[in-house]
Design a protein around this motif. Structure first.
Motif, PDB file in Angstrom:
ATOM      1  N   PRO B  19      47.409  23.342  -6.836  1.00  0.00           N
ATOM      2  CA  PRO B  19      46.331  24.130  -7.156  1.00  0.00           C
ATOM      3  C   PRO B  19      46.054  23.143  -8.691  1.00  0.00           C
ATOM      4  O   PRO B  19      44.185  22.962  -8.752  1.00  0.00           O
ATOM      5  N   VAL B  20      46.861  23.066  -9.517  1.00  0.00           N
ATOM      6  CA  VAL B  20      46.424  22.408 -10.485  1.00  0.00           C
ATOM      7  C   VAL B  20      46.037  21.286 -10.644  1.00  0.00           C
ATOM      8  O   VAL B  20      44.992  20.922 -11.640  1.00  0.00           O
ATOM      9  N   LEU B  23      42.506  21.168  -9.321  1.00  0.00           N
ATOM     10  CA  LEU B  23      41.862  21.574 -10.137  1.00  0.00           C
ATOM     11  C   LEU B  23      41.019  20.036 -11.652  1.00  0.00           C
ATOM     12  O   LEU B  23      39.928  20.477 -12.258  1.00  0.00           O
ATOM     13  N   ARG B  24      42.158  20.025 -11.793  1.00  0.00           N
ATOM     14  CA  ARG B  24      41.842  18.907 -12.914  1.00  0.00           C
ATOM     15  C   ARG B  24      41.401  18.046 -12.208  1.00  0.00           C
ATOM     16  O   ARG B  24      40.122  17.235 -12.555  1.00  0.00           O
ATOM     17  N   ILE B  27      37.739  18.965 -12.053  1.00  0.00           N
ATOM     18  CA  ILE B  27      36.863  19.161 -13.705  1.00  0.00           C
ATOM     19  C   ILE B  27      36.043  17.272 -13.540  1.00  0.00           C
ATOM     20  O   ILE B  27      35.426  17.388 -13.849  1.00  0.00           O
ATOM     21  N   ILE B  28      37.244  16.544 -12.972  1.00  0.00           N
ATOM     22  CA  ILE B  28      36.456  15.247 -13.739  1.00  0.00           C
ATOM     23  C   ILE B  28      35.840  15.052 -13.087  1.00  0.00           C
ATOM     24  O   ILE B  28      34.508  14.781 -13.624  1.00  0.00           O
ATOM     25  N   TYR B 235      29.917   3.007 -25.649  1.00  0.00           N
ATOM     26  CA  TYR B 235      31.410   3.872 -25.243  1.00  0.00           C
ATOM     27  C   TYR B 235      32.411   3.185 -24.631  1.00  0.00           C
ATOM     28  O   TYR B 235      33.661   4.031 -24.617  1.00  0.00           O
ATOM     29  N   LEU B 238      34.887   3.484 -27.873  1.00  0.00           N
ATOM     30  CA  LEU B 238      35.674   4.555 -27.923  1.00  0.00           C
ATOM     31  C   LEU B 238      36.507   4.971 -26.511  1.00  0.00           C
ATOM     32  O   LEU B 238      37.777   5.367 -26.979  1.00  0.00           O
ATOM     33  N   PHE B 242      40.722   6.330 -27.038  1.00  0.00           N
ATOM     34  CA  PHE B 242      40.808   7.008 -27.263  1.00  0.00           C
ATOM     35  C   PHE B 242      42.224   7.246 -26.469  1.00  0.00           C
ATOM     36  O   PHE B 242      43.066   7.719 -26.878  1.00  0.00           O
ATOM     37  N   ALA B 245      44.691   5.298 -28.543  1.00  0.00           N
ATOM     38  CA  ALA B 245      45.228   6.100 -29.746  1.00  0.00           C
ATOM     39  C   ALA B 245      46.129   7.552 -29.233  1.00  0.00           C
ATOM     40  O   ALA B 245      47.501   7.977 -29.554  1.00  0.00           O
ATOM     41  N   ILE B 246      45.606   7.766 -27.996  1.00  0.00           N
ATOM     42  CA  ILE B 246      46.887   9.210 -27.420  1.00  0.00           C
ATOM     43  C   ILE B 246      47.475   8.879 -26.650  1.00  0.00           C
ATOM     44  O   ILE B 246      48.421   9.593 -26.641  1.00  0.00           O
ATOM     45  N   ASN B 249      50.143   7.874 -29.106  1.00  0.00           N
ATOM     46  CA  ASN B 249      50.844   9.524 -30.256  1.00  0.00           C
ATOM     47  C   ASN B 249      51.944  10.462 -28.736  1.00  0.00           C
ATOM     48  O   ASN B 249      52.953  10.290 -29.495  1.00  0.00           O
ATOM     49  N   THR B 261      52.391  17.583 -27.156  1.00  0.00           N
ATOM     50  CA  THR B 261      51.143  18.166 -28.479  1.00  0.00           C
ATOM     51  C   THR B 261      51.401  18.015 -29.304  1.00  0.00           C
ATOM     52  O   THR B 261      52.642  18.340 -29.839  1.00  0.00           O
ATOM     53  N   ARG B 262      50.294  18.181 -30.627  1.00  0.00           N
ATOM     54  CA  ARG B 262      50.968  17.832 -31.676  1.00  0.00           C
ATOM     55  C   ARG B 262      50.945  19.259 -32.072  1.00  0.00           C
ATOM     56  O   ARG B 262      50.436  20.423 -31.167  1.00  0.00           O
TER      57      ARG B 262
END
Lengths: 254, 263
Positions: B19-20, B23-24, B27-28, B235, B238, B242, B245-246, B249, B261-262
């Motif tokens: 389900p997760v 749901l993701r 949302i997208i 856009y 960017l 992003f 960068a992510i 990290n 996660t930070r």
């Protein structure tokens, strides 16, 4: 050496003494021409420039403007962040689906969005406030979820046994128990907000303290630029200390 | 064996349609639909919210243009050199402060309180010291990452198991051997964590400096698209930035065996 001298007096005296000695060394090196005085101003000139920056550059109003922008963004991150955190806590599936996204957003260079925000909101305070909001929101959401999830089971059971409504359960049980952790998030968020507010003011040359530094640097008023930077550092440090004290005060056991 | 394989495949399918994940995906899709709806509605200024198709085309043309990689290389070089300088200084200062209680009490407070100040305000000073080219951007990256790495290293040093330190001393290791054989291996997690935070702030420092005053680099590309109002390209840049960068990290976190996660 007595413990009082060793623990309370010597460390700050060493720190402050080193700072004063470093400034004195810079002063001497500039006066003897070892350091270029057109690049680094005399520390004594920087100290003397504080008065000019205060009287001629309208620093009080600039400080007020930066403070109000940070306050507006701070209110927004608190309200929106806590509500979103509560939503994620109440809907565990949504939390599992989006928590990593929020964490990724926290580590993303969102301040780079400022040209986009300039297009959307224009070159005004709204852009600065929204940039502060975007930067400060993720830690408030994450810490709110963490704080609410960390509420002791026994407290929730006590609320249930007293047949508290959902609102009463939140106001009387969850919120007070999670408040110290939520404030850690709000404090982190406020720090990111302040950094972004001053940074964007500097970058778009609009607003309060950030714009002051940009203006002074463009006019090549060297000692005044350094004085303004020192002032912004002092404001940041004071802000940091005050929020830290509040956090300590809210921590259980105080 | 075959039955085990079938069971594993079924388990993998069940894992995929959790389900997760649904749901993701929902949302997208919802966000993309809202975006497309806004683009077609005409409620906002034309081009402020371009159609997804236009952004996709801009992203593709950005990624196949050699110019983008030239600018990306400039920014990467600034960040890597800045991270190396700031990181090394931070590591040394962190080790010294972590090893000496008096020095930590005398100076760590300054680092702790200077760390969260907005570093971009130092950019005029960096321009005066290092010029308008590479130097000032590298300095911004180094200055930005110095504080989190120094503080993280100092904190990590104090958390080292005392037994390890006693073992090192009983083997009569000198300061260099203690650092390389005991302290650094025992502090992998805090150092990697500091490096992760340091990378994030070094990236911000260098890119913001590029947007303010530069003729090359990704920051320059972003501000150039703003100046010519080329929103689809903005856009696209960017999005690419992003993701990079992510990704960087997460890669550092994986390298150190940490959560991405930070903290």
């Amino acid at each position: 050496m007595t413990p009082l001298l060793r623990d309370r007096i010597l460390p700050p005296a060493l720190g402050l003494g080193t700072l004063v000695a470093a400034l004195a060394a810079v002063e001497i090196l500039i006066r003897y021409g070892v350091i270029n005085g057109f690049i680094v101003p005399l520390p004594s000139d920087v100290a003397a420039s504080f008065g000019k920056v205060f009287t001629q550059e309208d620093i009080v109003n600039r400080f007020r403007l930066t403070f109000l922008e940070a306050l507006a963004a701070g209110n927004m991150i608190t309200v929106v962040g806590v509500l979103l955190g509560l939503l994620l806590y109440r809907v565990p599936l949504l939390r599992r689906a989006t928590e990593t996204w929020v964490a990724a957003l926290a580590s993303a260079p969102t301040v780079l969005l400022y040209p986009l925000f300039l297009v959307i909101f224009g070159r005004n305070a709204s852009t600065i406030i929204m940039m502060g909001f975007v930067a400060g929101l993720p830690p408030v959401i994450l810490k709110t979820v963490e704080g609410l999830s960390g509420t002791r089971r026994v407290l929730i059971d006590v609320g249930r046994s007293l047949k508290l409504s959902a609102t009463q359960q939140f106001v009387k049980i969850l919120l007070p128990a999670a408040l110290p952790t939520i404030f850690v998030g709000i404090r982190l968020g406020l720090i990111f907000t302040l950094i972004n507010v001053v940074g964007v003011e500097f970058l778009i040359n609009f607003g309060g303290l950030g714009q002051l530094i940009s203006d002074l640097a463009e006019r090549y008023e060297l000692s005044e630029t350094y004085a303004a930077i020192c002032f912004v550092i002092l404001v940041s440090v004071m802000f940091f200390i005050i929020t830290e004290r509040i956090e300590r005060w809210l921590r259980p056991g105080n | 064996m075959a039955a085990t394989g079938q069971l594993n495949a079924a388990a993998a399918r069940a894992h995929l349609v959790q389900p997760v994940h649904l749901l993701r995906a929902a949302i997208i899709v919802a966000v993309l639909l809202v975006w497309e709806g806004l683009a077609l509605s005409g409620w906002l200024y034309r081009d402020v919210v371009p159609r997804l198709e236009v952004i996709a085309v801009a992203l593709w043309s950005l990624l196949v243009t050699p110019e983008f990689y030239v600018h990306l290389w400039v920014t990467v070089r600034e960040i890597v050199i800045g991270l190396a300088i700031g990181g090394l200084c931070g590591l040394v200062v962190g080790l010294v402060l972590g090893a000496n209680r008096l020095l930590a009490r005398a100076f760590e407070g300054y680092l702790y309180y200077l760390g969260p100040t907005p570093k971009i305000i130092f950019f005029p000073v960096m321009i005066m010291w290092f010029g308008v080219g590479f130097g000032s951007k590298i300095a911004m990256a180094a200055l930005s990452c110095f504080f989190p790495i120094a503080l993280s290293t100092a904190a990590g040093m104090r958390q080292i198991d005392k037994v390890l330190i006693r073992v090192g001393r009983s083997f009569r290791l000198d300061a260099w051997q203690m650092t390389t054989k005991i302290y650094l291996p025992a502090m992998r997690a805090p150092i990697i964590n500091g490096l992760r935070i340091g990378l994030g702030v070094a990236l911000i420092g260098a890119l913001l400096a590029e947007t303010r005053l530069s003729s090359q680099g990704i920051g320059f590309l972003v501000i150039q698209t703003y100046n010519v109002f080329d929103m689809p390209r903005m856009y696209a840049i960017l999005i690419a930035l992003f993701v990079l960068a992510i990704g960087a990290n997460a890669a550092i976190a994986k390298l150190g065996g940490l959560s991405s996660t930070r903290s």
